[in-house]
Structures are given as structure tokens and as C-alpha cells.
Design a protein around this motif. Sequence first.
Motif, PDB file in Angstrom:
ATOM      1  N   HIS A 129      36.909  27.345  44.366  1.00 27.98           N
ATOM      2  CA  HIS A 129      37.435  27.979  43.161  1.00 27.98           C
ATOM      3  C   HIS A 129      37.365  29.517  43.297  1.00 27.98           C
ATOM      4  O   HIS A 129      38.321  30.231  42.999  1.00 27.98           O
ATOM      5  CB  HIS A 129      36.608  27.473  41.971  1.00 27.98           C
ATOM      6  CG  HIS A 129      37.103  27.909  40.646  1.00 27.98           C
ATOM      7  ND1 HIS A 129      37.786  27.078  39.781  1.00 27.98           N
ATOM      8  CD2 HIS A 129      37.014  29.105  40.010  1.00 27.98           C
ATOM      9  CE1 HIS A 129      38.092  27.747  38.680  1.00 27.98           C
ATOM     10  NE2 HIS A 129      37.631  28.977  38.792  1.00 27.98           N
ATOM     11  N   GLU A 133      40.247  32.461  43.494  1.00 27.43           N
ATOM     12  CA  GLU A 133      40.323  33.602  42.568  1.00 27.43           C
ATOM     13  C   GLU A 133      40.191  34.942  43.297  1.00 27.43           C
ATOM     14  O   GLU A 133      40.943  35.882  43.023  1.00 27.43           O
ATOM     15  CB  GLU A 133      39.231  33.478  41.495  1.00 27.43           C
ATOM     16  CG  GLU A 133      39.506  32.335  40.514  1.00 27.43           C
ATOM     17  CD  GLU A 133      38.378  32.090  39.513  1.00 27.43           C
ATOM     18  OE1 GLU A 133      38.634  31.450  38.499  1.00 27.43           O
ATOM     19  OE2 GLU A 133      37.236  32.525  39.757  1.00 27.43           O
ATOM     20  N   MET A 156      35.095  39.995  37.027  1.00 28.80           N
ATOM     21  CA  MET A 156      35.103  38.663  37.624  1.00 28.80           C
ATOM     22  C   MET A 156      34.525  38.690  39.041  1.00 28.80           C
ATOM     23  O   MET A 156      33.652  37.885  39.382  1.00 28.80           O
ATOM     24  CB  MET A 156      36.541  38.131  37.665  1.00 28.80           C
ATOM     25  CG  MET A 156      36.673  36.830  38.421  1.00 28.80           C
ATOM     26  SD  MET A 156      38.397  36.347  38.726  1.00 28.80           S
ATOM     27  CE  MET A 156      38.758  37.294  40.214  1.00 28.80           C
ATOM     28  N   HIS A 160      31.134  36.717  40.355  1.00 31.45           N
ATOM     29  CA  HIS A 160      31.187  35.659  41.379  1.00 31.45           C
ATOM     30  C   HIS A 160      30.056  35.774  42.378  1.00 31.45           C
ATOM     31  O   HIS A 160      29.475  34.775  42.781  1.00 31.45           O
ATOM     32  CB  HIS A 160      32.517  35.726  42.133  1.00 31.45           C
ATOM     33  CG  HIS A 160      33.657  35.175  41.346  1.00 31.45           C
ATOM     34  ND1 HIS A 160      34.964  35.393  41.683  1.00 31.45           N
ATOM     35  CD2 HIS A 160      33.678  34.404  40.229  1.00 31.45           C
ATOM     36  CE1 HIS A 160      35.740  34.772  40.818  1.00 31.45           C
ATOM     37  NE2 HIS A 160      34.989  34.189  39.914  1.00 31.45           N
ATOM     38  N   HIS A 199      31.196  33.396  31.921  1.00 33.20           N
ATOM     39  CA  HIS A 199      32.130  33.860  32.944  1.00 33.20           C
ATOM     40  C   HIS A 199      33.474  33.135  32.807  1.00 33.20           C
ATOM     41  O   HIS A 199      34.541  33.752  32.806  1.00 33.20           O
ATOM     42  CB  HIS A 199      31.517  33.600  34.327  1.00 33.20           C
ATOM     43  CG  HIS A 199      32.452  33.790  35.462  1.00 33.20           C
ATOM     44  ND1 HIS A 199      32.769  35.031  35.964  1.00 33.20           N
ATOM     45  CD2 HIS A 199      33.187  32.901  36.178  1.00 33.20           C
ATOM     46  CE1 HIS A 199      33.647  34.887  36.949  1.00 33.20           C
ATOM     47  NE2 HIS A 199      33.907  33.600  37.094  1.00 33.20           N
ATOM     48  N   GLU A 203      37.274  34.604  31.822  1.00 30.20           N
ATOM     49  CA  GLU A 203      38.471  34.435  32.659  1.00 30.20           C
ATOM     50  C   GLU A 203      39.586  33.770  31.862  1.00 30.20           C
ATOM     51  O   GLU A 203      40.747  34.167  31.931  1.00 30.20           O
ATOM     52  CB  GLU A 203      38.145  33.561  33.877  1.00 30.20           C
ATOM     53  CG  GLU A 203      37.310  34.275  34.912  1.00 30.20           C
ATOM     54  CD  GLU A 203      36.998  33.392  36.111  1.00 30.20           C
ATOM     55  OE1 GLU A 203      36.646  33.945  37.159  1.00 30.20           O
ATOM     56  OE2 GLU A 203      37.082  32.143  36.006  1.00 30.20           O
TER      57      GLU A 203
HETATM   58 FE   FE2 Z   1      35.542  32.867  38.366  1.00 25.80          FE
END
Ligand code: FE2
Length: 241
Positions: A129, A133, A156, A160, A199, A203
Motif C-alpha cells: 500500500h 502511495e 503522508m 509512512h 493517517h 488521506e
Molecule cells: Fe498512507
Amino acid sequence: MTAADQPHTLDLRDESRPRMAALAGVQQREEGQTLELLFAEEPSLLMQAVALMMRNRFHWEVAEADHGTWRVRVVDRDAVEPDSLTELLSRDHERLDRLFAIALQHANKGEVDAALPLVESCYQGLRRHIYCENDVLAPHFGIPEESPHGDPTNTMLHEHDNILQELAEIREMASLGEAADASMIAALMGILSGGLAKHEGREEQNLFPQWDAALRREPAPGLLERAKGILNGAEDDRLPE
Ligand SMILES: [Fe+2]
Ligand SMILES: [Fe+2]
């Protein structure tokens, strides 16, 4: 056609607050049921707002527009293939959240052996994932220069790093078998699950709608399909360690 297949229709054309009425209707819809909403005005913005309030947990489309009536069809999200990045990635968030929640339940009961394979699945799912992104979508849509006011893409990317690192630590601790400290693992998982939810919410509310809007302005053939493939493991050989 069974009774469950019969669409349930809500006529909101005379509603003074159609958005609230649509939200209530969608909230009351039962799983598997098709809901039809009738509007007197073009409903796309209104439905986008309702979908956001419900974290995109359903699929909607304008099925018909005729003589000043717009007919919106609302069905289970899983009944249709994801047709936007928001749908695709939100569904993956939900899938990962479910896996993580079950793993956490096991850890809370001291069942580290049962939690470990689920933690492994989450870790693999999150690597895919996040690769999607970070390495595919963010570069496609552009990563702004560092901004002091927390641009959503930079926020973001920063989050991560923390998420993956925390999950890697949990995974390492859970793999100790007999020597694993279940209560410590459960505590760390509890903290991570809160951070992950925030988070994901950010998003879904800020970044994905921007990406989808950019795609409507400038279509990128194959990008959504590529993202689907990545989440299914098609580019596992390119995931960063
Ligand atoms: Fe994310
Ligand atoms: Fe995400």
C-alpha cells in the motif's frame, strides 16, 4: 428478483436539507440492499460529502438524470470494482484495519502465536500500500517542496516512515515466540492502530480526493489498474526493504 433485490426508493426532491436526509437514508440502508435516492438538483457534490462522512463505505452512482430528477443508486461497496483511487485505497485501508484489529484482539488475550501471521499479513499489505502511495502515486501527482503548513503529500510521506517502522518493531517482537511480551505488543499495537486510523482518515479526506480530481482533469490510462495490481502483489519484487 427477491425482496432484498428490490431497490428501496427515497424521494428527496422536496427535502429542505437533502444532504442530511441522504446521509440518514444511506446509514439506514441494510447490507445487500439497493437504495435509490431522488434529487431535484445535480447531486454529485452532495453525495461526495455523504460518502466522505461515511468513509466511502458504500458505492454510489448517478443512474439516471431526466426532467429535473436525478436518480442515485447506492449499493454495497464490494458489489462493484473500485472505480477511483479513493475507493480502491479506502477499501484497502479498511481491509488492513480489520486484519490489524483481529491481531490486536489476539495480542490482548496473550495469544501472540495467533497474532503473528496476521501481523505478517498487515506488514506485507502495508508495504504494498505504501509503495503504491509513495513510489507510484505521489510522484505521478507531484510532491510539493517541503511546506511549513503541512502539505498533505509531505505529511503522508512522513507518517509512512513511522508507521512501517512501528509495525516492523511489533512484528519483530511477536516473532520471539515463547519469549514474546504479549502485553507490550498489545500496547504498541493499540497506539499504532490509533495512529493508523488518523493517517488513513487524513488521506481519505484530503489527499485521495485531490488525486481523483487531478485524474478527472487529466486522465492517466492504466494508473488505477496498476495500483490495483500493486495491492494484489504484482510489483512485490520492487517493494523497498
Ligand atoms: Fe498512507
Ligand atoms: Fe493509504
